[in-house]
Design a protein around this motif. Structure first.
Motif, mmCIF file in Angstrom:
data_model
loop_
_atom_site.group_PDB
_atom_site.id
_atom_site.type_symbol
_atom_site.label_atom_id
_atom_site.label_comp_id
_atom_site.label_asym_id
_atom_site.label_seq_id
_atom_site.Cartn_x
_atom_site.Cartn_y
_atom_site.Cartn_z
ATOM 1 N N UNK A 264 0.837 -1.207 0.000
ATOM 2 C CA UNK A 264 0.000 0.000 0.000
ATOM 3 C C UNK A 264 0.871 1.256 0.000
ATOM 4 N N UNK A 265 1.945 1.244 0.772
ATOM 5 C CA UNK A 265 2.857 2.399 0.808
ATOM 6 C C UNK A 265 3.512 2.622 -0.547
ATOM 7 N N UNK A 266 3.973 1.534 -1.164
ATOM 8 C CA UNK A 266 4.635 1.647 -2.470
ATOM 9 C C UNK A 266 3.681 2.175 -3.529
ATOM 10 N N UNK A 267 2.417 1.796 -3.442
ATOM 11 C CA UNK A 267 1.423 2.318 -4.385
ATOM 12 C C UNK A 267 1.175 3.801 -4.138
ATOM 13 N N UNK A 268 1.121 4.170 -2.834
ATOM 14 C CA UNK A 268 0.810 5.560 -2.490
ATOM 15 C C UNK A 268 1.930 6.509 -2.899
ATOM 16 N N UNK A 269 3.194 6.095 -2.760
ATOM 17 C CA UNK A 269 4.300 7.006 -3.091
ATOM 18 C C UNK A 269 4.851 6.796 -4.503
ATOM 19 N N UNK A 270 4.217 5.897 -5.261
ATOM 20 C CA UNK A 270 4.606 5.702 -6.652
ATOM 21 C C UNK A 270 5.776 4.769 -6.872
ATOM 22 N N UNK A 271 6.374 4.233 -5.782
ATOM 23 C CA UNK A 271 7.551 3.371 -5.946
ATOM 24 C C UNK A 271 7.180 1.998 -6.484
ATOM 25 N N UNK A 272 5.891 1.658 -6.501
ATOM 26 C CA UNK A 272 5.460 0.377 -7.053
ATOM 27 C C UNK A 272 5.752 0.298 -8.544
ATOM 28 N N UNK A 273 5.956 1.480 -9.177
ATOM 29 C CA UNK A 273 6.251 1.489 -10.616
ATOM 30 C C UNK A 273 7.677 1.043 -10.918
ATOM 31 N N UNK A 274 8.502 0.963 -9.883
ATOM 32 C CA UNK A 274 9.862 0.430 -10.048
ATOM 33 C C UNK A 274 9.757 -1.089 -10.113
ATOM 34 N N UNK A 275 10.133 -1.686 -11.253
ATOM 35 C CA UNK A 275 9.964 -3.124 -11.439
ATOM 36 C C UNK A 275 10.709 -3.931 -10.387
ATOM 37 N N UNK A 276 11.889 -3.457 -9.970
ATOM 38 C CA UNK A 276 12.662 -4.178 -8.966
ATOM 39 C C UNK A 276 11.938 -4.235 -7.643
ATOM 40 N N UNK A 277 11.367 -3.110 -7.228
ATOM 41 C CA UNK A 277 10.629 -3.072 -5.971
ATOM 42 C C UNK A 277 9.358 -3.906 -6.077
ATOM 43 N N UNK A 278 8.652 -3.787 -7.187
ATOM 44 C CA UNK A 278 7.422 -4.563 -7.370
ATOM 45 C C UNK A 278 7.706 -6.059 -7.323
ATOM 46 N N UNK A 279 8.793 -6.483 -7.965
ATOM 47 C CA UNK A 279 9.152 -7.905 -7.962
ATOM 48 C C UNK A 279 9.480 -8.387 -6.544
ATOM 49 N N UNK A 280 10.218 -7.571 -5.788
ATOM 50 C CA UNK A 280 10.569 -7.962 -4.427
ATOM 51 C C UNK A 280 9.323 -8.074 -3.546
ATOM 52 N N UNK A 281 8.410 -7.133 -3.674
ATOM 53 C CA UNK A 281 7.176 -7.165 -2.882
ATOM 54 C C UNK A 281 6.343 -8.400 -3.220
ATOM 55 N N UNK A 282 6.241 -8.712 -4.513
ATOM 56 C CA UNK A 282 5.474 -9.887 -4.925
ATOM 57 C C UNK A 282 6.117 -11.170 -4.403
ATOM 58 N N UNK A 283 7.465 -11.241 -4.483
ATOM 59 C CA UNK A 283 8.173 -12.416 -3.990
ATOM 60 C C UNK A 283 7.956 -12.589 -2.489
ATOM 61 N N UNK A 284 8.037 -11.508 -1.724
ATOM 62 C CA UNK A 284 7.869 -11.612 -0.274
ATOM 63 C C UNK A 284 6.431 -11.968 0.098
ATOM 64 N N UNK A 285 5.473 -11.474 -0.656
ATOM 65 C CA UNK A 285 4.081 -11.854 -0.384
ATOM 66 C C UNK A 285 3.895 -13.346 -0.595
ATOM 67 N N UNK A 286 4.495 -13.895 -1.642
ATOM 68 C CA UNK A 286 4.404 -15.335 -1.886
ATOM 69 C C UNK A 286 5.111 -16.122 -0.789
ATOM 70 N N UNK A 287 6.248 -15.597 -0.317
ATOM 71 C CA UNK A 287 6.998 -16.303 0.715
ATOM 72 C C UNK A 287 6.271 -16.300 2.057
ATOM 73 N N UNK A 288 5.556 -15.226 2.366
ATOM 74 C CA UNK A 288 4.748 -15.200 3.593
ATOM 75 C C UNK A 288 3.703 -16.312 3.548
ATOM 76 N N UNK A 289 3.050 -16.480 2.398
ATOM 77 C CA UNK A 289 2.046 -17.539 2.258
ATOM 78 C C UNK A 289 2.693 -18.920 2.385
ATOM 79 N N UNK A 290 3.871 -19.088 1.774
ATOM 80 C CA UNK A 290 4.571 -20.375 1.863
ATOM 81 C C UNK A 290 4.985 -20.672 3.301
#
Length: 383
Positions: A264-290
Motif C-alpha cells: 500500500x505504501x509503495x502504491x501511495x508514493x509511486x515506488x510500485x512502478x519500479x519493477x525491482x521493488x514490485x518484484x521484491x514485494x510480490x516475492x515476499x508476499x508469496x513467501x509469507x504464504x509459503x
C-alpha cells in the motif's frame, strides 16, 4: 497434513477475536525492557485472569488444557489484533514453561508454572557464552557438586531480560572432564542468588534487553536440576524446539500484515512502478504464504508426535530471514523520512536495526542450516 479447522475451533477463534477486540491495551508497550517490566507483568496477569494464558498448558498449572491447534488460533488472532508483545514474559511462557512441562519433576512444575503464567516470575535463558554461542556443546560454565548443591562458576552472554529476571534456565557442565554434549545439565537458577553479577548490553537500536551474566560460586540446589544430572543436552534441545517451532507464529501473521502495508505504501508514493521493488514485494508476499503453509504442516506433525522436531529449524530460519528483508524494504520505502530517525522512535528504522539479531538469537542462520542439512536432508556433518 490437516489444515482445516473444526466448527469447535472456529467458535474458539471467534471467542479469541471478541475478547481481544475489547481488551487489547490502547497504550504502546515501552521499548526498553526495564521501562516495560511493569507493563509486561500487568498484561500477562490480565491474560491469566481472563483465561487466555497457557492455552494448551495443563489446567493443574493454570492453563486451559486445550489443543495445540487452539494455541495456534490464539496466537494468530493475537497478532491480527495488534496485541502487545509479551516482552519480558517471552522466555518463561514460550519455551521455559513448555520445557518444564515436558521434563520437570512435579515439585518443579507446581512451584514455577503458575507463577510464569501469572506474570509473577520473569525468566531468562542462560545458554550462550563467549566462545559458545550457537555451539552449546562447547559451553564452559561449570557446576561443582558439593553435598546437595551445585557451585557454579562461569559466564553467559546475550541473555535476554537477565537484568529484570527472577529465574534462569541455565545449561552448565556438571561432569568434570566431560566433552561436547555429555556431562551437561539444565538447572533452574535463582537470578537473585549471591554471586551473580549482571551487566546489561545496549543494542545498536538503543534498547537494553540483553546482558552478560557472571557466576562466582553461585549455589543452586540439586533439586533445581531438570531432567537429572547429565541430561542437559536433551532438555535443552526440547527448549530450542519450542523456540524454533510455534514460538514464531505471531511474527508470521505480522509479516503478512507488514507486506500488505508495504505494498500500500509503495502504491501511495509511486515506488510500485519500479519493477525491482514490485518484484521484491510480490516475492515476499508469496513467501509469507509459503511460510504459513510450512508452519501448518509443522503443527500437524506436532499434533501427531507430541513434540516439535528438526523441521522447526526451517521455520525458524525462514521467518528470521524473511523478516529482515521486509524490514529492509520498509526502510527503503521511507525515503527521506529515515533521516529523522532517533533512538527510542518506534518506526521502520528501529525495526530494521532490531532485526539484525533475528538470524543470531536462538541459533544462528548457519547453525540452522547445519541442522536442516544433517537432520532433515541426511548430509554429512559440517567440519
Amino acid at each position: 497434513m490437516d489444515i482445516g479447522f473444526s466448527p469447535e475451533e472456529m467458535r474458539f477463534r471467534d471467542e479469541c477475536r471478541d475478547w481481544l477486540q475489547s481488551n487489547v491495551p490502547l497504550e504502546k508497550r515501552p521499548i526498553d525492557a526495564a521501562d516495560a517490566i511493569g507493563f509486561d507483568k500487568a498484561w500477562q496477569r490480565r491474560l491469566f485472569d481472563a483465561g487466555w494464558a497457557g492455552i494448551n498448558w495443563p489446567t493443574a498449572y493454570g492453563g486451559r488444557g486445550l489443543s495445540i491447534v487452539q494455541q495456534v488460533i490464539w496466537l494468530e488472532e493475537y497478532a491480527k489484533a495488534h496485541a502487545p508483545w509479551i516482552g519480558a514474559n517471552f522466555v518463561g511462557v514460550n519455551h521455559g514453561g513448555p520445557t518444564l512441562i515436558l521434563n520437570a519433576s512435579e515439585a518443579q512444575k507446581s512451584y514455577h508454572l503458575t507463577r510464569i503464567l501469572q506474570g509473577e516470575a520473569i525468566w531468562c535463558q542462560g545458554f550462550s557464552e563467549p566462545g559458545a554461542g550457537s555451539d552449546l556443546a562447547s559451553i564452559k560454565t561449570r557446576g561443582r557438586i558439593e553435598g546437595d548443591e551445585l557451585v557454579v562458576n562461569g559466564s553467559k552472554i546475550w541473555t535476554s531480560f537477565a537484568h529484570v529476571a527472577d529465574w534462569q534456565e541455565l545449561v552448565l557442565r556438571t561432569e568434570e572432564g566431560s566433552q561436547r554434549h555429555a556431562g551437561l545439565s539444565w538447572a533452574i537458577c535463582d537470578m537473585h542468588a549471591p554471586g551473580i553479577t549482571i551487566r546489561p548490553i545496549r543494542k545498536m537500536s538503543g534498547q537494553t534487553e540483553f546482558a552478560e551474566v557472571f557466576y562466582d560460586d553461585v549455589r543452586i540446589p540439586l533439586s533445581n536440576v531438570v531432567g537429572g544430572l547429565g541430561n542437559g543436552w536433551k532438555v535443552a534441545m526440547s527448549t530450542l524446539s519450542f523456540e524454533r517451532g510455534t514460538g514464531f507464529i505471531a511474527e508470521q501473521v505480522r509479516a503478512g500484515q507488514e507486506i500488505a502495508e508495504l505494498i500500500a505504501t509503495a502504491r501511495a508514493n509511486g515506488m510500485i512502478r519500479d519493477d525491482g521493488i514490485a518484484d521484491q514485494l510480490a516475492q515476499m508476499r508469496a513467501e509469507v504464504a509459503a511460510l504459513r503453509a510450512m508452519t501448518y504442516r509443522n503443527i500437524s506433525e506436532v499434533v501427531r508426535t507430541g513434540q516439535p522436531g528438526p523441521e522447526a529449524s526451517v521455520i525458524r530460519l525462514f521467518t528470521a530471514e524473511l523478516g529482515q528483508r521486509l524490514e529492509r524494504m520498509a526502510v527503503l520505502l521511507m525515503g527521506e523520512d529515515m533521516i529523522d530517525f532517533a533512538y527510542g522512535d518506534d518506526n521502520a528504522v528501529q525495526d530494521y536495526l532490531r532485526g539484525f539479531a533475528s538470524t543470531i538469537a536462538g541459533g544462528t542462520a548457519q547453525i540452522q542450516r547445519d541442522i536442516i542439512g544433517e537432520r532433515l536432508l541426511g548430509l554429512p556433518k559440517s567440519r
